[in-house]
Enzyme design. Structure first.
Site, short mmCIF file in Angstrom:
data_model
loop_
_atom_site.label_atom_id
_atom_site.label_comp_id
_atom_site.label_asym_id
_atom_site.label_seq_id
_atom_site.Cartn_x
_atom_site.Cartn_y
_atom_site.Cartn_z
N GLU A 430 0.81 -1.22 0.00
CA GLU A 430 0.00 0.00 0.00
C GLU A 430 0.84 1.27 0.00
O GLU A 430 0.31 2.37 -0.11
CB GLU A 430 -0.91 0.02 1.23
CG GLU A 430 -1.84 -1.16 1.32
CD GLU A 430 -2.54 -1.25 2.67
OE1 GLU A 430 -3.69 -0.80 2.74
OE2 GLU A 430 -1.93 -1.74 3.62
N CYS A 501 -6.07 -6.27 -4.76
CA CYS A 501 -7.38 -6.29 -4.10
C CYS A 501 -8.01 -4.91 -4.02
O CYS A 501 -9.11 -4.75 -3.51
CB CYS A 501 -7.29 -6.90 -2.71
SG CYS A 501 -6.27 -5.96 -1.56
#
Length: 554
Positions: A430, A501
């Site tokens: 991330e 995702c």
């Protein structure tokens, strides 16, 4: 014909009359009272009724949009139990000897100003929740009903904006589409509309023209357009578009039961994202091959205290059992930033998105982390479990996690509790730091899953919760795509697999790029599974790889 343009929130095409939704005038008459005790009792009675109403809305929302999305009504109930909010209203009644409606209105104004002055965009949006809760109280106190659809036929609802309670409260059978002048894509109402699968357009300036009510219209949720009194050409064009979409949806159903394999024989594991055990039904209905992201933080968000090991174990066991040996990736606690939980008593941060969140909380509070890990490992014998750690930035964090996991294993073994010896471990990518050092991280892990929402935010220094930052938060930015490609290469070079995702995983225009990068898994909302499978099965990676990589990575 009049054309009003906005922003798409939920796709779909709807034909029907316009219903301009308006609320009863919320003018509050200030009234002097003789007894503050009697007025406080009246306020408390209204507060109890509001909590009951929100409970009813919560149950209705669970049936229509799932437990995770219904949680907003529990949050509203909690607002009605907030001591600062309650005491402010009671103090105004007592000090000024005025009626409860006025006291609620004053408190609402004060709290709304407080939220709107906050730096964090997510917290600024919570001012709408305060207004919704306060309006409910005022309507109960003044004996007025909430607005409703006054029509015998389904309609396209046009409004300035819609509160979550209004969105769920409507009779769904009478709603063709939502079109609002205000709103944001990250608001609770937008999320609920997507879950209810109702065509929705926001930011449609000028849509509240008083002359639009009752006129025929077409709402195009794909382009974010509302056509008022459409001409014959537009009607024919939109009718053909709707038929083609319906035809495509029917064809998609034929993909159920098929593997997600490219024309040149490469299998992509196509999974779904969920928030809780109740969402598993949608995963199975849409034929996902597994769960690529189970957001375990909803167990914490839905609780008034730290969920116990047994509570978590039961939830994880239920999901693993229902998925019948299809892989379930459960992300450990991801609290912080836009997901705050009162009982964690987190200190106020000037920039929470950059502060103590996710794995940072777990490593600072290892008892909370170990409780979750024990529940996960205990549940692992009931299915095919993989565990994923969020917000990783450094090698030392992985080493510390592995150390804690070894402690948990030893504890379980000492207690004679069984656990699976084949649990895959992975982390979210991330941050640019995690992407750039993914070759190092891959030495310790089985897989990566790229969270494109946060990766975009941190790479472009653009707060994804800020509705005004849109033009500067390009999810397809070359820098973001290059980082994903770097992660894929580093993972494969070190024996790990890689998935995506975040929201980009469901972007069919980028599916070919992800296949060309060698992405092994895509995890999307359940409704996006079949459209992505169609794209995968139509693609011959060997033929498009070089061209696609050159186009996007430059």
């Amino acid at each position: 014909m009049i054309t009003v343009s906005g922003k798409s929130v939920c796709s779909g095409i709807a034909f029907g009359p316009v219903f301009v939704f308006s609320r009863e005038e919320s003018t509050i008459k200030r009234r002097h009272i003789e007894s503050s005790d009697d007025e406080i009792a009246r306020f408390e009675s209204a507060r109890e009724r509001a909590i009951e109403e929100l409970g009813t809305l919560y149950n209705k929302a669970i049936a229509e949009v799932g437990e995770a999305n219904a949680m907003i009504f529990q949050i509203h109930q909690m607002m009605l139990e907030d001591l600062d909010y309650i005491e402010s209203i009671k103090n105004i009644i007592t000090d000024q000897l005025i009626n409860a409606e006025t006291a609620v209105g004053q408190t609402c104004d004060n709290f709304v100003q407080m939220f709107r002055a906050m730096d964090d965009a997510y917290m600024r949006e919570r001012s709408a929740d305060v207004k919704d809760v306060s309006e409910r109280l005022i309507k109960i106190l003044s004996g007025r009903d909430k607005g409703a659809i006054v029509s015998d036929e389904p309609v396209i609802i046009v409004a300035d904006d819609l509160a979550p309670s209004e969105t769920v409260q409507f009779d769904k059978s009478k709603i063709l589409a939502f079109v609002t002048e205000g709103g944001s894509t990250s608001s609770h109402t937008s999320i609920l509309a997507r879950m209810m699968n109702i065509p929705t357009v926001i930011g449609a300036k000028g849509v509240l023209d008083s002359g639009f009510g009752g006129k025929s219209a077409i709402a195009d949720g794909y382009t974010g357009t509302l056509y008022i009194d459409p001409d014959e050409e537009t009607i024919e064009k939109m009718t053909a578009k709707k038929r083609e979409i319906e035809k495509q949806n029917e064809l998609l159903q034929q993909l159920k039961g098929q593997k997600s394999v490219t024309r040149d024989g490469r299998h992509i594991e196509l999974c779904a994202n969920i928030g809780n055990a109740h969402d598993v039904g949608a995963v199975l209905k849409n034929d996902a091959e597994g769960i690529g992201l189970f957001r375990s933080e909803f167990l914490y968000l839905e609780s008034k205290d730290y969920p116990s090991e047994d509570t978590q174990f039961a939830a994880y066991k239920e999901v693993l059992s229902k998925m019948v040996n299809k892989r379930v990736i459960i992300r450990t606690l991801d609290i912080g930033a836009d997901k705050q939980v009162d009982y964690f008593r987190m200190p106020k941060e000037e920039n929470p998105a950059m502060g103590i969140r996710a794995i940072r909380i777990c490593l600072q509070r290892p008892d909370i982390f170990k409780t979750q890990l024990r529940a996960l490992y205990r549940a692992s014998v009931y299915g095919k479990l993989a565990i994923m750690f969020p917000m990783i930035t450094s090698e030392w964090e992985i080493l510390k996690i592995l150390e804690i996991i070894e402690d948990v294993k030893k504890e379980l073994e000492a207690e004679g509790i069984a656990y699976s010896k084949s649990i895959e471990l992975g982390c979210m990518i991330e941050t640019p730091a995690a992407a750039v050092t993914s070759d190092i991280l891959a030495r310790y892990l089985d897989f990566f899953s790229v969270g494109t929402n946060d990766l975009t935010q941190y790479t472009l220094a653009a707060d994804r919760q800020n509705p005004d930052i849109g033009p500067f938060c390009d999810t397809r930015h070359t820098a973001v795509l290059r980082l994903i490609n770097t992660v894929a290469q580093n993972a494969h070079n070190n024996g790990a697999w890689v998935g995506i995702c975040g929201e980009l995983a469901a972007d069919t225009e980028l599916t070919e790029l992800f296949l060309a990068m060698g992405i092994d898994e895509l995890s999307v909302t359940p409704s996006a599974v079949l459209p992505i499978r169609k794209k995968i099965t139509e693609t011959d990676v060997s033929k498009i790889k070089d061209e696609v990589l050159s186009k996007y990575l430059k």
